[in-house]
Write an enzyme that holds these catalytic residues in place. Sequence first.
Site, PDB file in Angstrom:
ATOM      1  N   LYS A 231     -11.191   0.820  14.112  1.00 42.62           N
ATOM      2  CA  LYS A 231      -9.799   1.041  14.502  1.00 42.62           C
ATOM      3  C   LYS A 231      -9.666   1.143  16.024  1.00 42.62           C
ATOM      4  O   LYS A 231      -8.644   0.749  16.595  1.00 42.62           O
ATOM      5  CB  LYS A 231      -9.259   2.303  13.821  1.00 42.62           C
TER       6      LYS A 231
ATOM      7  N   ALA B  96      -1.133  -0.022  13.165  1.00 47.89           N
ATOM      8  CA  ALA B  96      -1.356   1.291  12.546  1.00 47.89           C
ATOM      9  C   ALA B  96      -2.815   1.679  12.704  1.00 47.89           C
ATOM     10  O   ALA B  96      -3.711   0.929  12.336  1.00 47.89           O
ATOM     11  CB  ALA B  96      -0.984   1.249  11.068  1.00 47.89           C
TER      12      ALA B  96
ATOM     13  N   THR C  47     -12.693  -6.272   7.195  1.00 42.94           N
ATOM     14  CA  THR C  47     -11.228  -6.226   7.093  1.00 42.94           C
ATOM     15  C   THR C  47     -10.618  -5.593   8.336  1.00 42.94           C
ATOM     16  O   THR C  47      -9.650  -6.102   8.910  1.00 42.94           O
ATOM     17  CB  THR C  47     -10.802  -5.390   5.862  1.00 42.94           C
TER      18      THR C  47
ATOM     19  N   TYR D  67     -15.386   3.455  10.635  1.00 47.05           N
ATOM     20  CA  TYR D  67     -13.929   3.341  10.484  1.00 47.05           C
ATOM     21  C   TYR D  67     -13.243   3.625  11.817  1.00 47.05           C
ATOM     22  O   TYR D  67     -12.386   2.877  12.284  1.00 47.05           O
ATOM     23  CB  TYR D  67     -13.476   4.322   9.406  1.00 47.05           C
TER      24      TYR D  67
ATOM     25  N   ASP E 275      -0.137  -8.766   1.244  1.00 42.34           N
ATOM     26  CA  ASP E 275      -1.032  -7.715   0.735  1.00 42.34           C
ATOM     27  C   ASP E 275      -1.980  -8.369  -0.268  1.00 42.34           C
ATOM     28  O   ASP E 275      -1.562  -9.221  -1.052  1.00 42.34           O
ATOM     29  CB  ASP E 275      -0.210  -6.616   0.050  1.00 42.34           C
ATOM     30  N   ASN E 276      -3.239  -7.941  -0.265  1.00 43.01           N
ATOM     31  CA  ASN E 276      -4.180  -8.529  -1.230  1.00 43.01           C
ATOM     32  C   ASN E 276      -4.314  -7.679  -2.492  1.00 43.01           C
ATOM     33  O   ASN E 276      -5.154  -7.961  -3.346  1.00 43.01           O
ATOM     34  CB  ASN E 276      -5.561  -8.749  -0.581  1.00 43.01           C
TER      35      ASN E 276
ATOM     36  N   ILE F 237       1.427   3.835   2.419  1.00 40.79           N
ATOM     37  CA  ILE F 237       2.381   3.992   3.537  1.00 40.79           C
ATOM     38  C   ILE F 237       3.196   2.706   3.691  1.00 40.79           C
ATOM     39  O   ILE F 237       4.413   2.742   3.898  1.00 40.79           O
ATOM     40  CB  ILE F 237       1.662   4.326   4.865  1.00 40.79           C
TER      41      ILE F 237
ATOM     42  N   GLY G  18       0.824  -1.212   0.000  1.00 48.54           N
ATOM     43  CA  GLY G  18       0.000   0.000   0.000  1.00 48.54           C
ATOM     44  C   GLY G  18       0.854   1.257   0.000  1.00 48.54           C
ATOM     45  O   GLY G  18       2.081   1.193  -0.077  1.00 48.54           O
TER      46      GLY G  18
ATOM     47  N   GLY H 196      -3.388  -1.521  -2.720  1.00 50.08           N
ATOM     48  CA  GLY H 196      -1.932  -1.523  -2.940  1.00 50.08           C
ATOM     49  C   GLY H 196      -1.612  -2.057  -4.324  1.00 50.08           C
ATOM     50  O   GLY H 196      -2.499  -2.522  -5.046  1.00 50.08           O
TER      51      GLY H 196
END
Length: 322
Positions: A153, A117, A95, A149, A33-34, A14, A12, A38
């Site tokens: 998180k 993150a 996810t 979101y 990574d899927n 970052i 991705g 990214g």
Amino acid sequence: MVMRVLVTGGAGYIGSHLVDRLVHLGHNVTVIDNLSTGSLQNLHGAQPHIEFVEGSILDEALVERLVRGTDVVFHLAAAVGVGHIVEKPLASLITNVRGAEHVIGAAMAYDKRLLVASTSEIYGKTKKMPMSEDDDRVLGSTTIARWGYSTAKAIDEHLALAHAAEGRRVSVVRYFNSYGPRLDPRGYGSVVANLMRQALNNEPLTVHGDGTQTRCFTYVTDTVECTVRAGLDDGAQGLVFNVGNDRETTILELARKIIALTGSRSDVSFVSYEARYGKSFEDTVRRVPDVRRARDVLNFSARVDLDEGLQRTLTWWRETYA
Ligand code: UDP
């Protein structure tokens, strides 16, 4: 000391810059990574030096196998960007909650060092500035998709901190509007990417609302340097860090800077929030990080100012899309 490092979401925006930095520091890096937001293009320079695994953090067995073979895990894989979240709330939540649970669970089960993150979106619409890591979170209703979101998180952060309270090696970073090369108008960093694309195409720059809302734009090398320190420094364990620059800029000012920098013939076009995000969208009016903890504990301060960062981003953009 050379370490084996797993970066989830390492293709991705970052994540790939983090991978470059870890490779540069001499570590052995594996990426999962899927390739949803990214891309392998982001890993072009790093790929000969890393192991790349195309797969999802929703694949628990795969996550477990990769975590087992590493010393440190940087968990960056997530559905990011407000536009994305509002468009696909269900997939994003799965996810960001279930996927994160797999990564955090595996890292803790195998006693690995873990960095999670997170995001400045955690603070929601608080009016207190600057935002300090221990501040209250102020969110809207669950009927407004955007807040899902922040909530997802926050669950990840709670999980990480609950493990830390049991003596495990975990730290959390909250990103504040990172921008730089490889940003993607579809993903994170959307305002800089969007406005730059529009300026270079001589299209109107779409400023949402009246453009007086502010953000603190943080150049990606700064974002990454702070992430590496939070992930590897022993003093960071059990702590949450704001990662950002504390220079505040209005979106209208950003648009004007981009027009000037690109030499574009474009003008600003004001677009209502409702036209862009649909009904019931609530924007964050100001967002400023308190950067003292990162400075005091990690000896980190952002170094790249907005003019220089935009110039570097533009140089990359021209080389990439020439
Ligand atoms: N924004 C804008 N024009 C765009 C994209 C975004 O005016 O083309 C605004 C958006 O409404 C918000 C700010 O820029 O006020 C930052 O948006 P972004 O999605 O980059 O990140 P956020 O900080 O909202 O997560």
